[in-house]
Motif scaffolding. Structure first.
Motif, PDB file in Angstrom:
ATOM      1  N   ALA A 172       0.848  -1.183   0.000  1.00  0.00           N
ATOM      2  CA  ALA A 172       0.000   0.000   0.000  1.00  0.00           C
ATOM      3  C   ALA A 172       0.892   1.244   0.000  1.00  0.00           C
ATOM      4  CB  ALA A 172      -0.914   0.003   1.221  1.00  0.00           C
ATOM      5  N   GLN A 173       0.341   2.350  -0.503  1.00  0.00           N
ATOM      6  CA  GLN A 173       1.154   3.559  -0.652  1.00  0.00           C
ATOM      7  C   GLN A 173       1.732   4.030   0.677  1.00  0.00           C
ATOM      8  OE1 GLN A 173      -0.876   6.909  -2.399  1.00  0.00           O
ATOM      9  NE2 GLN A 173       1.031   7.882  -3.039  1.00  0.00           N
ATOM     10  N   TRP A 174       0.928   3.944   1.752  1.00  0.00           N
ATOM     11  CA  TRP A 174       1.430   4.418   3.045  1.00  0.00           C
ATOM     12  C   TRP A 174       2.580   3.549   3.544  1.00  0.00           C
ATOM     13  CZ3 TRP A 174       1.379   1.450   7.490  1.00  0.00           C
ATOM     14  CH2 TRP A 174       0.555   0.313   7.486  1.00  0.00           C
ATOM     15  N   ARG A 175       2.551   2.251   3.195  1.00  0.00           N
ATOM     16  CA  ARG A 175       3.645   1.368   3.588  1.00  0.00           C
ATOM     17  C   ARG A 175       4.888   1.653   2.741  1.00  0.00           C
ATOM     18  NH1 ARG A 175       2.385  -4.658   3.461  1.00  0.00           N
ATOM     19  NH2 ARG A 175       4.304  -4.762   4.735  1.00  0.00           N
ATOM     20  N   GLU A 176       4.683   2.012   1.474  1.00  0.00           N
ATOM     21  CA  GLU A 176       5.826   2.388   0.642  1.00  0.00           C
ATOM     22  C   GLU A 176       6.519   3.629   1.211  1.00  0.00           C
ATOM     23  OE1 GLU A 176       4.965   2.839  -3.447  1.00  0.00           O
ATOM     24  OE2 GLU A 176       4.631   0.703  -3.800  1.00  0.00           O
ATOM     25  N   LYS A 177       5.730   4.603   1.637  1.00  0.00           N
ATOM     26  CA  LYS A 177       6.308   5.815   2.211  1.00  0.00           C
ATOM     27  C   LYS A 177       7.023   5.496   3.524  1.00  0.00           C
ATOM     28  CE  LYS A 177       3.030   9.044   0.089  1.00  0.00           C
ATOM     29  NZ  LYS A 177       1.984  10.065   0.323  1.00  0.00           N
ATOM     30  N   LEU A 178       6.425   4.588   4.313  1.00  0.00           N
ATOM     31  CA  LEU A 178       7.053   4.183   5.569  1.00  0.00           C
ATOM     32  C   LEU A 178       8.377   3.475   5.298  1.00  0.00           C
ATOM     33  CD1 LEU A 178       6.985   3.783   8.653  1.00  0.00           C
ATOM     34  CD2 LEU A 178       5.623   1.714   8.267  1.00  0.00           C
ATOM     35  N   PHE A 179       8.381   2.583   4.309  1.00  0.00           N
ATOM     36  CA  PHE A 179       9.611   1.872   3.970  1.00  0.00           C
ATOM     37  C   PHE A 179      10.677   2.841   3.469  1.00  0.00           C
ATOM     38  CE2 PHE A 179      12.163  -0.046   0.544  1.00  0.00           C
ATOM     39  CZ  PHE A 179      12.879  -0.962   1.296  1.00  0.00           C
ATOM     40  N   SER A 180      10.273   3.780   2.646  1.00  0.00           N
ATOM     41  CA  SER A 180      11.221   4.754   2.116  1.00  0.00           C
ATOM     42  C   SER A 180      11.860   5.555   3.243  1.00  0.00           C
ATOM     43  CB  SER A 180      10.516   5.685   1.129  1.00  0.00           C
ATOM     44  OG  SER A 180      11.420   6.629   0.597  1.00  0.00           O
ATOM     45  N   GLN A 181      11.046   5.938   4.241  1.00  0.00           N
ATOM     46  CA  GLN A 181      11.574   6.702   5.367  1.00  0.00           C
ATOM     47  C   GLN A 181      12.522   5.849   6.209  1.00  0.00           C
ATOM     48  OE1 GLN A 181      11.106  10.009   5.911  1.00  0.00           O
ATOM     49  NE2 GLN A 181      12.630   9.792   7.533  1.00  0.00           N
ATOM     50  N   MET A 182      12.150   4.590   6.441  1.00  0.00           N
ATOM     51  CA  MET A 182      13.016   3.688   7.193  1.00  0.00           C
ATOM     52  C   MET A 182      14.335   3.473   6.449  1.00  0.00           C
ATOM     53  SD  MET A 182      10.168   0.849   8.311  1.00  0.00           S
ATOM     54  CE  MET A 182      11.309  -0.242   9.168  1.00  0.00           C
ATOM     55  N   HIS A 183      14.233   3.339   5.134  1.00  0.00           N
ATOM     56  CA  HIS A 183      15.414   3.135   4.293  1.00  0.00           C
ATOM     57  C   HIS A 183      16.342   4.344   4.381  1.00  0.00           C
ATOM     58  CE1 HIS A 183      17.784   2.499   0.635  1.00  0.00           C
ATOM     59  NE2 HIS A 183      17.370   1.250   0.660  1.00  0.00           N
ATOM     60  N   HIS A 184      15.752   5.535   4.343  1.00  0.00           N
ATOM     61  CA  HIS A 184      16.539   6.771   4.427  1.00  0.00           C
ATOM     62  C   HIS A 184      17.220   6.894   5.781  1.00  0.00           C
ATOM     63  CE1 HIS A 184      17.673  10.977   3.959  1.00  0.00           C
ATOM     64  NE2 HIS A 184      17.094  11.223   5.117  1.00  0.00           N
ATOM     65  N   ASN A 185      16.482   6.585   6.855  1.00  0.00           N
ATOM     66  CA  ASN A 185      17.043   6.713   8.200  1.00  0.00           C
ATOM     67  C   ASN A 185      18.147   5.695   8.453  1.00  0.00           C
ATOM     68  OD1 ASN A 185      15.274   8.776   8.768  1.00  0.00           O
ATOM     69  ND2 ASN A 185      13.767   7.462   9.760  1.00  0.00           N
ATOM     70  N   ALA A 186      18.071   4.549   7.745  1.00  0.00           N
ATOM     71  CA  ALA A 186      19.070   3.501   7.950  1.00  0.00           C
ATOM     72  C   ALA A 186      20.334   3.752   7.156  1.00  0.00           C
ATOM     73  CB  ALA A 186      18.497   2.134   7.570  1.00  0.00           C
ATOM     74  N   SER A 187      20.329   4.745   6.279  1.00  0.00           N
ATOM     75  CA  SER A 187      21.462   4.931   5.359  1.00  0.00           C
ATOM     76  C   SER A 187      22.743   5.321   6.073  1.00  0.00           C
ATOM     77  CB  SER A 187      21.120   5.999   4.318  1.00  0.00           C
ATOM     78  OG  SER A 187      20.904   7.256   4.947  1.00  0.00           O
ATOM     79  N   GLY A 188      22.638   5.778   7.307  1.00  0.00           N
ATOM     80  CA  GLY A 188      23.843   6.152   8.039  1.00  0.00           C
ATOM     81  C   GLY A 188      24.347   5.081   8.971  1.00  0.00           C
ATOM     82  N   ALA A 189      23.804   3.876   8.849  1.00  0.00           N
ATOM     83  CA  ALA A 189      24.156   2.826   9.801  1.00  0.00           C
ATOM     84  C   ALA A 189      25.150   1.833   9.237  1.00  0.00           C
ATOM     85  CB  ALA A 189      22.896   2.091  10.249  1.00  0.00           C
ATOM     86  N   ALA A 190      26.058   2.303   8.393  1.00  0.00           N
ATOM     87  CA  ALA A 190      27.013   1.390   7.778  1.00  0.00           C
ATOM     88  C   ALA A 190      27.906   0.719   8.802  1.00  0.00           C
ATOM     89  CB  ALA A 190      27.878   2.141   6.772  1.00  0.00           C
ATOM     90  N   ASP A 191      28.051   1.344   9.989  1.00  0.00           N
ATOM     91  CA  ASP A 191      28.930   0.746  10.984  1.00  0.00           C
ATOM     92  C   ASP A 191      28.369  -0.541  11.552  1.00  0.00           C
ATOM     93  OD1 ASP A 191      26.875   2.184  12.200  1.00  0.00           O
ATOM     94  OD2 ASP A 191      27.996   2.340  14.068  1.00  0.00           O
ATOM     95  N   PHE A 192      27.121  -0.875  11.180  1.00  0.00           N
ATOM     96  CA  PHE A 192      26.540  -2.137  11.652  1.00  0.00           C
ATOM     97  C   PHE A 192      27.410  -3.323  11.254  1.00  0.00           C
ATOM     98  CE2 PHE A 192      23.565  -5.204  12.896  1.00  0.00           C
ATOM     99  CZ  PHE A 192      23.501  -6.158  11.898  1.00  0.00           C
ATOM    100  N   LEU A 193      28.000  -3.252  10.071  1.00  0.00           N
ATOM    101  CA  LEU A 193      28.857  -4.342   9.620  1.00  0.00           C
ATOM    102  C   LEU A 193      30.307  -4.129  10.052  1.00  0.00           C
ATOM    103  CD1 LEU A 193      27.391  -5.134   6.123  1.00  0.00           C
ATOM    104  CD2 LEU A 193      27.200  -6.440   8.213  1.00  0.00           C
ATOM    105  N   ARG A 194      30.534  -3.115  10.872  1.00  0.00           N
ATOM    106  CA  ARG A 194      31.822  -2.881  11.502  1.00  0.00           C
ATOM    107  C   ARG A 194      32.953  -2.770  10.493  1.00  0.00           C
ATOM    108  NH1 ARG A 194      32.640  -6.416  16.751  1.00  0.00           N
ATOM    109  NH2 ARG A 194      34.130  -4.747  17.143  1.00  0.00           N
TER     110      ARG A 194
END
Length: 622
Positions: free
Chosen positions: A585-607
């Motif tokens: 659904a469109q609202w879930r696409e927007k939610l996923f896009s926001q989660m994806h954007h917020n996660a973009s700075g978490a590269a240190d997860f793979l150390r």
């Protein structure tokens, strides 16, 4: 594997402190809520009946179900709902439709863990601090501020790790269990016949005389098994034997003595129902007891918070949440981690719970639905494990789990009566997290399908490139990509803009598996692509600590030697496009896009190493 007496003693002590903190502090509020609800007429027979129900609830749910049966369902030595989910899903991998259903059910149960993670610290710490009201009614106005202060201090120290204070957990909790046992024995001595409540006759008689009341009161009785899921969740930390020894030798006897002591107190003084636990103590011991109770509840909450960090990391590795910032608080113990977002998210939600419900009695109305749902899910998953993984006969599997299912369902149905009194709160938390998890999982699947459809075959591309090869520069390039055998976008951009290729090129894909641990002997899969290029697949279990540079060091001697000073890590960035055709659904696409954007700075997860070169974006493909 044999366990020495000294190590067994140390592990048992640790299990008492970590595993049984929650259930050990249930004596603060369980009896009070049963008799304080007004549903149970205060008579001698009813006191005996309720005590008997408490004892047999502990026996059936904890001793028989968790300690005897569920602890046997270890996943390579690991326990917990995630480990059980992985075990159950693997056992029915030849039944894809059933496997999908089990995964959804298990993930929903995991989401409810966070709801329980909000209610349990709130009710435990608040009930301990409420002991001040017994000391003097004048302390009433300080209960909530002090509770919030204690909780803030608890969450503030999380970033420092538990190594420094963890060694005190066991001894302090042993003192707590000794204290509650002594309090119980002192009261039982004034009314020793209360011990007859051990007989199941009193429980069955109470249920027979008052079936409706019995059903309603189960919603409060379930408070005596708070933290029962921790028995299984901490299996990997302590092992089966220490957990079992701790339960039967220390925890269950202490809990039984205290519950029966509270019953004896109520038989002697019905007015003590307002707070029977603290009224068991003499006046001179009240303040020290409040302090010890507060310390015990903090330890119990600490174990749950650490569990929330661990569960979140496992869920991320299973692909149901975006990467979050993970800090390792101990260089020797990979399991000791700190997630700032989870830590302060829990704190804010717990503060909200305390401010909304304001007392442990009101919070008791919110407790039960989430934990009983998790207990039901554990029983269901256990059936599939013993039937399809252990290959036991159907009749034996049904016999082993149906009784526990009926018991769990009775508690679950009773707690549904509290839905509008507060049970909605943990369900709301669990439901919101479930939407986030499923949205992320579906979004990544759709995005990966799109990337896969547009991908260029790596072998064919390299053949074309080396017909007229570009300039080769010194060093090793590590390209991380979601799909093995495809050309990463970072490489395309590097060739287009820099028009060079490194002397050595690794195309690295990380695969996460539904098993707890994958050893170093199975960590790497390496395939030579020619021209000093290699396809590398790194395998991790959901309990492993992903560390790409460390894993890649094991390729030395296999054709390519890495040097940290001459190694560049090229990280691809995904492009989010609207779904065409069937999708979310469109609202879930927007939610996923926001989660994806917020996660973009978490590269240190793979150390990645500190000197990693981030050339093109900051998002690692997994």
């Amino acid at each position: 594997m044999t366990v020495s007496k000294s190590s067994l003693s140390a592990l048992t002590l640790g299990a008492i402190g970590v595993v049984y903190g929650d259930i050990g502090t249930s004596v603060l509020y369980a009896v009070k809520e049963v008799f304080g609800s007004g549903h149970v007429p205060f008579t001698s027979d009813n006191v005996y009946g309720i005590l008997s129900i408490f004892f047999w609830t502990l026996t059936i749910i904890v001793s028989l179900k968790y300690v005897t049966l569920v602890l046997r369902a270890d996943n390579n030595g690991e326990g917990g709902l995630i480990a059980m989910l992985a075990l159950a899903s693997q056992s029915v991998k030849d039944k894809p439709a059933l496997r999908r259903v089990l995964l959804l059910v298990g993930i929903f149960g995991t989401c409810l863990f966070y709801g329980d993670g909000v209610i349990t610290p709130a009710i435990s710490v608040l009930s301990a601090v409420e002991g001040l009201e017994v000391v003097s009614p004048a302390f009433n106005k300080f209960v909530i501020p002090l509770t919030l202060l204690v909780l803030f201090g608890l969450f503030w120290v999380q970033k420092r790790g538990t190594a420094g204070i963890g060694k005190f957990f066991g001894p302090i909790t042993v003192v707590w269990f000794a204290c509650i046992a002594v309090l119980g024995v002192a009261q039982i001595a004034t009314h020793p016949t209360v011990l007859w409540a051990i007989s199941p006759y009193h429980a069955l008689s109470f249920i027979w005389r008052q079936p409706g009341t019995s059903f309603i009161v189960l919603g409060a009785v379930v408070l005596c098994v708070t933290g029962a899921e921790a028995l299984y969740a901490d299996l990997g930390h302590f092992g089966k034997k220490p957990i079992r020894v701790a339960w039967f030798a220390v925890v269950m006897p202490a809990l039984t003595l205290n519950y029966f002591g509270q019953g004896a107190l109520l038989l002697n003084n019905p007015a003590a129902v307002k707070n029977p636990f603290f009224l068991m103590a003499p006046d001179w011991a009240l303040l020290p007891l409040v302090g010890l109770a507060t310390l015990a509840t903090v330890i119990a909450s600490q174990a749950l918070i650490s569990g929330a960090f661990s569960v979140t990391k496992q869920v991320i590795l299973l692909g149901y949440l975006p990467r979050l910032k993970i800090m390792h608080t101990n260089v020797k113990e990979v399991g000791q981690i700190y997630l700032p977002f989870v830590n302060w998210g829990l704190f804010v939600t717990i503060v909200l719970a305390v401010m909304i419900f304001k007392s442990s009695s009101n919070l008791a109305s919110a407790y039960g639905i989430a934990v009983c749902t998790d207990m039901l899910i554990t029983t269901i998953l256990t059936f599939f494990v013993i039937r399809y993984s252990w290959k036991y006969p159907l009749w034996l599997c049904v016999a082993a789990t149906s009784f526990f299912f009926v018991v769990d369902f009775a508690f679950w149905a009773s707690n549904l009566l509290k839905l509008f009194d507060g049970g909605w709160f943990p369900l709301l938390i669990g439901g919101a997290i479930f939407i986030l998890m499923i949205t992320w999982k579906d979004g990544r699947r759709l995005l990966n399908d799109k990337l896969r459809a547009d991908a260029i075959d790596l072998n064919s591309f390299l053949e074309a490139v080396f017909v007229s090869p570009p300039v080769r520069v010194e060093g090793t390039a590590v390209f991380l990509t979601v799909e093995a055998g495809t050309v990463p976008n970072a490489m395309l951009h590097n060739l287009k803009h820099n028009k060079v290729l490194h002397a050595n090129n690794l195309f690295v894909t990380v695969h996460n598996h539904e098993v707890p641990w994958i050893g170093m002997e199975k960590r790497l899969e390496i395939e030579s692509l020619g021209h000093d290029c290699w396809q590398v697949i790194i395998n991790y279990g959901f309990k492993n600590d992903p560390n790409i540079p460390k894993a890649l060091q094991h390729i030395k001697g296999r054709g390519c030697d890495l040097n940290d000073m001459t190694t560049s890590y090229f990280l691809s960035r995904d492009t989010i496009v609207p779904t065409i055709g069937s999708g979310m659904a469109q609202w879930r696409e927007k939610l996923f896009s926001q989660m994806h954007h917020n996660a973009s700075g978490a590269a240190d997860f793979l150390r990645l190493p500190n000197n990693a070169v981030v050339e093109l974006g900051s998002k690692i493909e997994i």
